[in-house]
Design a protein around this motif. Structure first.
Motif, PDB file in Angstrom:
ATOM      1  N   LYS A  26       0.813  -1.215   0.000  1.00  0.00           N
ATOM      2  CA  LYS A  26       0.000   0.000   0.000  1.00  0.00           C
ATOM      3  C   LYS A  26       0.846   1.265   0.000  1.00  0.00           C
ATOM      4  O   LYS A  26       0.307   2.368   0.140  1.00  0.00           O
ATOM      5  CB  LYS A  26      -0.923   0.011   1.227  1.00  0.00           C
ATOM      6  CG  LYS A  26      -1.888  -1.161   1.307  1.00  0.00           C
ATOM      7  CD  LYS A  26      -2.717  -1.093   2.574  1.00  0.00           C
ATOM      8  CE  LYS A  26      -3.673  -2.281   2.673  1.00  0.00           C
ATOM      9  NZ  LYS A  26      -4.469  -2.235   3.929  1.00  0.00           N
ATOM     10  N   GLU A 100      -1.960   3.991  -0.519  1.00  0.00           N
ATOM     11  CA  GLU A 100      -2.454   4.664   0.687  1.00  0.00           C
ATOM     12  C   GLU A 100      -1.368   5.497   1.358  1.00  0.00           C
ATOM     13  O   GLU A 100      -1.687   6.433   2.097  1.00  0.00           O
ATOM     14  CB  GLU A 100      -2.987   3.631   1.687  1.00  0.00           C
ATOM     15  CG  GLU A 100      -4.207   2.877   1.207  1.00  0.00           C
ATOM     16  CD  GLU A 100      -4.763   1.936   2.259  1.00  0.00           C
ATOM     17  OE1 GLU A 100      -4.255   1.978   3.409  1.00  0.00           O
ATOM     18  OE2 GLU A 100      -5.679   1.174   1.939  1.00  0.00           O
ATOM     19  N   ALA A 137     -11.573   9.256  -0.464  1.00  0.00           N
ATOM     20  CA  ALA A 137     -10.220   8.997   0.024  1.00  0.00           C
ATOM     21  C   ALA A 137      -9.559  10.278   0.522  1.00  0.00           C
ATOM     22  O   ALA A 137      -8.913  10.286   1.576  1.00  0.00           O
ATOM     23  CB  ALA A 137      -9.378   8.364  -1.075  1.00  0.00           C
ATOM     24  N   LYS A 142      -6.334  10.525   2.978  1.00  0.00           N
ATOM     25  CA  LYS A 142      -5.412   9.693   2.221  1.00  0.00           C
ATOM     26  C   LYS A 142      -5.002  10.400   0.932  1.00  0.00           C
ATOM     27  O   LYS A 142      -5.781  11.173   0.372  1.00  0.00           O
ATOM     28  CB  LYS A 142      -6.051   8.336   1.899  1.00  0.00           C
ATOM     29  CG  LYS A 142      -6.323   7.493   3.137  1.00  0.00           C
ATOM     30  CD  LYS A 142      -6.947   6.165   2.758  1.00  0.00           C
ATOM     31  CE  LYS A 142      -7.225   5.328   4.004  1.00  0.00           C
ATOM     32  NZ  LYS A 142      -7.857   4.039   3.666  1.00  0.00           N
ATOM     33  N   PRO A 143      -3.783  10.161   0.492  1.00  0.00           N
ATOM     34  CA  PRO A 143      -2.785   9.256   1.084  1.00  0.00           C
ATOM     35  C   PRO A 143      -2.011   9.922   2.215  1.00  0.00           C
ATOM     36  O   PRO A 143      -1.956  11.145   2.304  1.00  0.00           O
ATOM     37  CB  PRO A 143      -1.852   8.977  -0.102  1.00  0.00           C
ATOM     38  CG  PRO A 143      -1.882  10.255  -0.877  1.00  0.00           C
ATOM     39  CD  PRO A 143      -3.300  10.754  -0.771  1.00  0.00           C
TER      40      PRO A 143
END
Length: 317
Positions: A26, A100, A137, A142-143
């Motif tokens: 990730k 991520e 997200a 994120k990220p």
């Protein structure tokens, strides 16, 4: 080894547990560097910015993107567009999703420019993520991004106090980490001697964390690991994955590769009068004579366009 990398292969792999958060598939690891023309070069000779990024958890392939910018400018001007191209490669590869975590190793920054990196380059990375990541997200934060400055030009050296702790050349054994005593009291930095010096005194690399969202809550197979240990272990282990060496190198591969990218870009700009002018001589006229270009020639960014069939490979290695 170089040929295999150019064809898209990988030469070394590590056990997943050795790669910490990267082994969880990730985390994208990024290397950024900027090289400048030699002192005395003409003002029209540009600086070159290079970025590399991993495409999977194996850290075997590091495709690159290069740009030219104003001479002497340390902060990367087109970082947003360059980083979006790295996110595209990660997503279109085997991952099928965006990372991520983004772990950035930045080379070539002086201590007085640490705040500029956070203020300008972190903002560029965030803007690129806002345009590539879905709204849920980004709303979730994120990220997560961590930026580590890598320094090589310093006068700090270490020596073992016991003979059994020294290698056969009198240096500390590779993997030596110093993160207390001589480091910053209020900030997070550490020295890492990841290599075994072939000759002379080993010079450790200095890693300075200017922004962290990843390692403060790092979870490993052994549970919650201290942030310092997680980053130091990962950085050292990555030094064994430099594609054209069979031993650990002195700085982590993302920075090493970014430096090679910029050096390769310099070869593509050889039509520019990038040289030291002789004393008491008109630099422009000498440049025209030596290089065969007009004194008013401007940097041509098209000379840095990589052919489509090798653009996403390690053409620079």
């Amino acid at each position: 080894m170089k040929f295999n990398l150019k064809l898209g292969g990988r030469n070394h792999v590590l056990d997943t547990l050795k790669l910490g958060v990267v082994g969880q598939k990730k985390t994208m690891v990024v290397g950024i560097d900027v090289t400048h023309p030699a002192p005395g070069s003409l003002s029209k000779v540009p600086s070159v910015a290079g970025i590399v990024a991993s495409v999977d958890e194996c850290l075997g392939q590091w495709p690159a993107e290069i740009r030219i910018q104003a001479a002497g400018q340390e902060m990367v001007a087109d970082l947003e567009d360059m980083f979006k191209s790295r996110l595209r490669l990660w997503e279109t590869g085997n991952n099928k999703t965006l990372p991520e975590n983004i772990l950035v190793y930045r080379d070539g920054v002086s201590e007085g420019q640490y705040d500029d990196v956070v203020r300008q380059e972190l903002s560029a990375l965030r803007n690129a993520c806002m345009k590539k990541y879905p709204a849920p997200a980004t709303k979730a934060g994120k990220p997560h991004i961590t930026i580590v400055i890598v320094g090589k030009r310093h006068n700090t050296r270490f020596f073992p106090t016991k003979q059994e702790d020294a290698d056969d050349r009198g240096n500390p054994k590779n993997g030596t980490v110093v993160d207390r005593g001589i480091t910053e009291a209020r900030n997070w930095d550490f020295f890492l001697q990841s290599h075994t010096a072939v000759q002379g005194t080993a010079r450790p690399a200095h890693y300075y964390v200017v922004y962290d969202q990843i390692f403060k809550n790092t979870k490993t197979a052994r549970g919650l690991e201290p942030a310092a240990d997680a980053l130091e272990n990962l950085t050292h282990n990555m030094c064994y994955l430099f594609g054209r060496a069979t031993k650990a190198v002195s700085i982590c591969p993302p920075v090493y590769y970014a430096h090679l990218v910029c050096a390769r870009a310099r070869c593509y700009l050889q039509h520019l009068p990038d040289f030291l002018s002789p004393p008491k001589t008109d630099a422009k006229s000498v440049g025209a004579i030596i290089t065969g270009v007009k004194p008013d020639d401007k940097p041509d960014s098209k000379r840095l366009e990589i052919y489509s069939t090798v653009r996403d490979k390690m053409f620079y290695i």
